[in-house]
Design a protein around this motif. Structure first.
Motif, PDB file in Angstrom:
ATOM      1  N   LYS A 158      41.763 -24.532-166.501  1.00  0.00           N
ATOM      2  CA  LYS A 158      41.445 -24.704-165.080  1.00  0.00           C
ATOM      3  C   LYS A 158      42.693 -24.875-164.220  1.00  0.00           C
ATOM      4  O   LYS A 158      42.567 -25.082-163.007  1.00  0.00           O
ATOM      5  CB  LYS A 158      40.547 -25.938-164.904  1.00  0.00           C
ATOM      6  CG  LYS A 158      39.201 -25.827-165.611  1.00  0.00           C
ATOM      7  CD  LYS A 158      38.309 -27.026-165.335  1.00  0.00           C
ATOM      8  CE  LYS A 158      38.815 -28.284-166.010  1.00  0.00           C
ATOM      9  NZ  LYS A 158      37.868 -29.430-165.872  1.00  0.00           N
ATOM     10  N   GLU A 210      33.427 -23.830-164.929  1.00  0.00           N
ATOM     11  CA  GLU A 210      34.027 -24.061-163.614  1.00  0.00           C
ATOM     12  C   GLU A 210      34.844 -22.868-163.125  1.00  0.00           C
ATOM     13  O   GLU A 210      34.889 -22.569-161.928  1.00  0.00           O
ATOM     14  CB  GLU A 210      34.910 -25.308-163.675  1.00  0.00           C
ATOM     15  CG  GLU A 210      35.493 -25.737-162.348  1.00  0.00           C
ATOM     16  CD  GLU A 210      36.273 -27.034-162.458  1.00  0.00           C
ATOM     17  OE1 GLU A 210      37.261 -27.191-161.716  1.00  0.00           O
ATOM     18  OE2 GLU A 210      35.902 -27.888-163.302  1.00  0.00           O
ATOM     19  N   THR A 211      35.491 -22.150-164.051  1.00  0.00           N
ATOM     20  CA  THR A 211      36.341 -21.015-163.683  1.00  0.00           C
ATOM     21  C   THR A 211      35.631 -19.675-163.796  1.00  0.00           C
ATOM     22  O   THR A 211      36.185 -18.650-163.400  1.00  0.00           O
ATOM     23  CB  THR A 211      37.585 -20.963-164.587  1.00  0.00           C
ATOM     24  OG1 THR A 211      37.169 -20.728-165.952  1.00  0.00           O
ATOM     25  CG2 THR A 211      38.378 -22.254-164.512  1.00  0.00           C
ATOM     26  N   ASP A 266      38.428 -25.543-169.571  1.00  0.00           N
ATOM     27  CA  ASP A 266      37.089 -25.294-169.035  1.00  0.00           C
ATOM     28  C   ASP A 266      36.120 -25.341-170.217  1.00  0.00           C
ATOM     29  O   ASP A 266      35.825 -24.329-170.856  1.00  0.00           O
ATOM     30  CB  ASP A 266      37.043 -23.937-168.331  1.00  0.00           C
ATOM     31  CG  ASP A 266      35.733 -23.703-167.588  1.00  0.00           C
ATOM     32  OD1 ASP A 266      34.734 -24.384-167.904  1.00  0.00           O
ATOM     33  OD2 ASP A 266      35.706 -22.829-166.698  1.00  0.00           O
TER      34      ASP A 266
END
Length: 375
Positions: free
Chosen positions: A30, A69-70, A275
């Motif tokens: 991340k 999240e990514t 991540d």
């Protein structure tokens, strides 16, 4: 003008990059400075690699990301058009297009590869993917067969058509299980009639396919002692069917002047910056639908999946990284791909500090030169 594809160079440990067309490359991290995979980044990288004598670039074909999240690999430059553009902008390096057999008609692919091989004076390559990622199949409105026999049966007929279009003169018909073609014809041909073929294979059916058709079988190096026996067995099986097949693996590089600096950088992009949801999704899909990684080891290498998609870790000083590459060579591998958290920022140090050590060891020769396609 030479039409020799550098991937066929004998007695030369091959180095290439992997996944630079994908956001985050192979590091499921991340950190804000993770690889963005923009076109400008790839063009700059290709020119750096070409000038340094690196042998090839290998992309990943990806249609949806892994979430988290990514959304790891959510941004991907399509491999065939990516390869065409980079081949036109370089002089010596081989650039592969990664193609999913289920999503691309063999007549179209044969023509595309022949065209980019003509553009580049014989520097194109084809990476064949028989399919494993079920969410991508669903995204494309396709059904992933449950069994490897069906996947590789389809892939075999698919490649038989591609190879026939590259090598046969005149029109022909094809009546098979999966394809029914009338009056099909391939013109122009690739410069060398048969560009280099890569296939990643872990299952028995997959490895049989690779040994019959590929020039390079792509497989992970989890345990170097286990890999040495595995590579020797693959070479023996290739000889049994009258073929020579090189075995390639993939590695993730963190190279710094001191080991402490390298370890500190690993701590920077790993740990809390992993991540984790994306890694979990990646590992789950590998267990469910693929056999590229040995399943008895996959649960043990979660951190390697986060660092470099399961690639062999090359972490430390230039001497330590070079020693790791020499170990891969001694294990029988014909070469490896390289990934970096930031390819453009990190490759120049690898070029200046590691490549001379490999040449001094005698596992890589001096870089080849040839005329550009437009000269």
């Amino acid at each position: 003008m030479s039409d020799l594809n550098g991937m066929h160079r004998p007695n030369h440990f091959k180095l290439g990059t992997f996944a630079s067309n994908c956001s985050s490359g192979l590091s499921v991290t991340k950190i804000p400075e993770r690889w963005p995979a923009k076109w400008e980044d790839n063009l700059r990288l290709a020119r750096l690699l070409d000038e340094a004598g690196i042998d090839f670039m290998l992309p990943i074909a990806r249609w949806i990301g892994y979430g988290g999240e990514t959304n790891f690999h959510g941004h991907v430059l399509e491999p065939m058009t990516w390869a065409a553009a980079l081949l036109a902008a370089t002089r010596n390096i081989t650039i592969f297009a990664t193609i999913h057999t289920a999503a691309n008609h063999p007549v179209v692919v044969a023509k595309q590869i022949a065209t980019i091989d003509q553009i580049s004076c014989g520097r194109a390559g084809l990476n064949i993917v028989a399919g494993w990622n079920e969410p991508e199949y669903l995204a494309l409105g396709l059904t992933l067969p449950d069994d490897h026999e069906t996947r590789y049966g389809f892939a075999q007929e698919w490649f038989d058509i591609v190879e026939a279009l590259w090598t046969r003169d005149g029109a022909f018909d094809h009546q098979g299980k999966y394809f029914h073609l009338q009056g099909v014809h391939g013109d122009p041909k690739p410069v060398s009639r048969r560009p280099p073929i890569i296939n990643a294979a872990g299952s028995g059916q997959g490895r049989d396919f690779a040994l019959r058709n590929a020039d390079f079988l792509f497989t992970p190096a989890i345990d170097i002692n286990r890999s040495a026996a595995e590579v020797a067995d693959l070479h023996a099986k290739a000889r049994e069917v009258g073929r020579h097949v090189d075995v390639l693996t993939f590695s993730h590089v963190v190279c710094r002047p001191t080991e402490r600096e390298a370890r500190d950088y690993v701590a920077h992009f790993m740990g809390d910056m992993i991540d984790r949801e994306a890694v979990d999704n990646l590992v789950r899909l590998q267990f469910a639908h693929a056999q590229s990684f040995p399943h008895d080891l996959l649960a043990l290498i979660w951190d390697r999946m986060a660092m470099g998609h399961g690639g062999y870790p090359l972490i430390g000083t230039p001497e330590q990284v070079a020693e790791g590459l020499i170990k891969l060579h001694r294990a029988g591998f014909g070469g490896t791909t390289l990934s970096f958290v930031d390819y453009v920022e990190e490759f120049p140090y690898f070029r200046d500090a590691v490549l001379p050590l490999l040449e001094a060891e005698g596992i890589r020769g001096p870089r080849l030169q040839r005329e550009a396609a437009h000269d």
